[in-house]
Design a protein around this motif. Structure first.
Motif, PDB file in Angstrom:
ATOM      1  N   CYS A  21       0.818  -1.219   0.000  1.00 53.34           N
ATOM      2  CA  CYS A  21       0.000   0.000   0.000  1.00 53.34           C
ATOM      3  C   CYS A  21       0.847   1.262   0.000  1.00 53.34           C
ATOM      4  CB  CYS A  21      -0.925   0.009   1.221  1.00 53.34           C
ATOM      5  SG  CYS A  21      -2.149  -1.313   1.234  1.00 53.34           S
ATOM      6  N   LEU A  22       2.144   1.127   0.217  1.00 53.92           N
ATOM      7  CA  LEU A  22       3.008   2.297   0.212  1.00 53.92           C
ATOM      8  C   LEU A  22       3.006   2.913  -1.181  1.00 53.92           C
ATOM      9  CD1 LEU A  22       6.076   0.916   2.232  1.00 53.92           C
ATOM     10  CD2 LEU A  22       4.084   2.159   3.093  1.00 53.92           C
ATOM     11  N   PRO A  23       2.945   4.234  -1.283  1.00 58.60           N
ATOM     12  CA  PRO A  23       2.888   4.890  -2.592  1.00 58.60           C
ATOM     13  C   PRO A  23       3.990   4.471  -3.552  1.00 58.60           C
ATOM     14  CG  PRO A  23       2.379   6.467  -0.887  1.00 58.60           C
ATOM     15  CD  PRO A  23       2.805   5.209  -0.180  1.00 58.60           C
ATOM     16  N   GLY A  68      -1.166   2.949 -10.549  1.00 61.59           N
ATOM     17  CA  GLY A  68      -1.710   4.294 -10.683  1.00 61.59           C
ATOM     18  C   GLY A  68      -2.354   4.777  -9.397  1.00 61.59           C
ATOM     19  N   PHE A  69      -1.859   4.287  -8.268  1.00 62.26           N
ATOM     20  CA  PHE A  69      -2.365   4.613  -6.929  1.00 62.26           C
ATOM     21  C   PHE A  69      -3.833   4.175  -6.745  1.00 62.26           C
ATOM     22  CE2 PHE A  69       0.780   8.063  -7.833  1.00 62.26           C
ATOM     23  CZ  PHE A  69       1.741   7.668  -6.918  1.00 62.26           C
ATOM     24  N   THR A 118      -4.385  -1.533  10.905  1.00 66.72           N
ATOM     25  CA  THR A 118      -4.803  -0.142  11.079  1.00 66.72           C
ATOM     26  C   THR A 118      -4.522   0.672   9.815  1.00 66.72           C
ATOM     27  OG1 THR A 118      -2.697   0.286  12.215  1.00 66.72           O
ATOM     28  CG2 THR A 118      -4.628  -0.080  13.589  1.00 66.72           C
ATOM     29  N   PHE A 119      -3.406   0.380   9.135  1.00 68.13           N
ATOM     30  CA  PHE A 119      -3.139   1.015   7.848  1.00 68.13           C
ATOM     31  C   PHE A 119      -4.248   0.671   6.860  1.00 68.13           C
ATOM     32  CE2 PHE A 119       0.885   2.397   9.201  1.00 68.13           C
ATOM     33  CZ  PHE A 119       1.601   2.989   8.171  1.00 68.13           C
ATOM     34  N   ASP A 127       4.821  11.089   2.062  1.00 66.70           N
ATOM     35  CA  ASP A 127       5.678  10.886   0.897  1.00 66.70           C
ATOM     36  C   ASP A 127       5.534   9.444   0.430  1.00 66.70           C
ATOM     37  OD1 ASP A 127       7.132   9.380   2.732  1.00 66.70           O
ATOM     38  OD2 ASP A 127       8.715  10.860   2.987  1.00 66.70           O
ATOM     39  N   ASN A 128       6.534   8.910  -0.224  1.00 64.05           N
ATOM     40  CA  ASN A 128       6.420   7.574  -0.816  1.00 64.05           C
ATOM     41  C   ASN A 128       6.323   6.431   0.184  1.00 64.05           C
ATOM     42  OD1 ASN A 128       6.238   7.965  -3.614  1.00 64.05           O
ATOM     43  ND2 ASN A 128       8.430   8.390  -3.762  1.00 64.05           N
TER      44      ASN A 128
END
Length: 339
Positions: free
Chosen positions: A204-206, A213-214, A256-257, A315-316
């Motif tokens: 799930c981290l950017p 494409g998120f 939780t994330f 951020d990423n």
């Protein structure tokens, strides 16, 4: 006569109130000791981006050593304990140790990582030296909370050196063994309340979700974190049984994330003006450029979202203050069991 009796009663009650105050203080956590990486670092990585704009833009309004626009997990746990945040080890002196110490260093792990900083073992050794110097007593350790968050940077380092995922299970087992070694070390020093975070969902981290494409988390990489966490839970349970009491507890960053991201995605489906939780606030449109990077002329090479307070990721790889606030809200029940 009535006034005199009231004064007498008040005088007699003062010692009792004092005893109750002291008892309450002992039952809680008097200090917070923190080990790990950038998710809990509040100022040790002195030469990192955590001390450069736009870090700290939300809180405290200027870069202050946090890998976020504002508060991170350590800040929220300290507030839960009703103490000021512990001083960072790099900034310590003899007069600012009353709330504990934060040894966490952004970019480090249990093993050697890409960042030249003290890994968890070295951090714990620094803590042990302070104990040997009588900076902290046995009572301090018994009544304080220890927070440990690390491991993600170890997987990043492993992934950059290994093109095959076949070796990942073996690496996970070796990493968890190292986690257990460090947990035992902390407990051997006298700590009785030790909180270990479970790994966040990597997919799930950017930096990873950008490949979709998120739009979605990448389940394959989430599975790596899940397998790690399951092994951690098993070992923590075994450690507590061995000791005979629940010294070790886990804080579930993984679920939780996911829960926060899913809630924000649902809200966005109903209101398209809301921010996509999988998109980073900083450097979203700057492929290969880190948040805060500037060119030789000092010009920004990154973009910044209009409302960081609506983002989940700063951020990423790091949550924003809003992200950490949402995570903390869900963790509070678990924190209550720690103290």
């Amino acid at each position: 006569m009535v006034k005199q009796n009231q004064s007498t009663i008040t005088f007699l009650l003062l010692p009792l109130l004092f005893i109750l105050f002291i008892s309450t203080k002992i039952e809680g956590a008097n200090k917070l000791f923190v080990f790990g990486d950038s998710y809990v670092d509040t100022g040790n990585a002195l030469n990192s981006g955590s001390y450069k704009p736009p870090s700290g833009i939300t809180y405290p309004g200027t870069p202050a050593g946090r890998f976020s626009d504002g508060r991170v997990l350590t800040d929220y746990i300290a507030s839960f304990l009703k103490i000021d945040i512990p001083i960072s080890y790099s900034l310590k002196n003899s007069s600012n140790l009353q709330n504990g110490i934060n040894f966490a260093y952004g970019g480090t792990g249990f093993f050697k990582t890409l960042v030249d900083g003290p890994n968890v073992s070295v951090q714990i050794n620094s803590f042990e030296q302070l104990i040997q110097q009588n900076v902290y007593s046995k009572s301090d350790l018994e009544t304080s909370l220890v927070l440990l968050n690390s491991g993600a940077n170890d997987y990043t380092t492993f992934a950059l050196k290994n093109t095959s995922l076949q070796a990942i299970q073996q690496f996970t087992e070796s990493l968890v063994k190292e986690v257990v070694v460090n947990l035992r070390h902390i407990q051997s020093l006298g700590a009785q309340k030790i909180a270990l975070t479970l790994l966040q969902p990597f997919g799930c981290l950017p930096i990873i979700s950008s490949t979709s494409g998120f739009q979605n988390c990448i389940d394959t990489l989430n599975l790596v974190a899940t397998n790690h966490n399951n092994l951690i839970l098993q070992n923590v349970d075994d450690l507590n049984k061995e000791i005979g009491k629940p010294v070790f507890k886990t804080l579930d960053l993984y679920n939780t994330f996911l829960s926060t991201i899913q809630t924000m995605q649902k809200s966005r489906a109903e209101n398209s003006t809301l921010m996509n939780p999988l998109e980073p606030c900083c450097a979203k449109d700057s492929a290969g450029v880190n948040c805060g990077k500037v060119d030789d002329k000092g010009q920004k090479n990154y973009t910044l979202c209009e409302k960081p307070e609506l983002s989940f990721f700063w951020d990423n790889v790091h949550p924003s203050q809003n992200g950490w606030s949402s995570i903390y809200t869900q963790l509070q029940s678990s924190l209550g069991q720690l103290i």
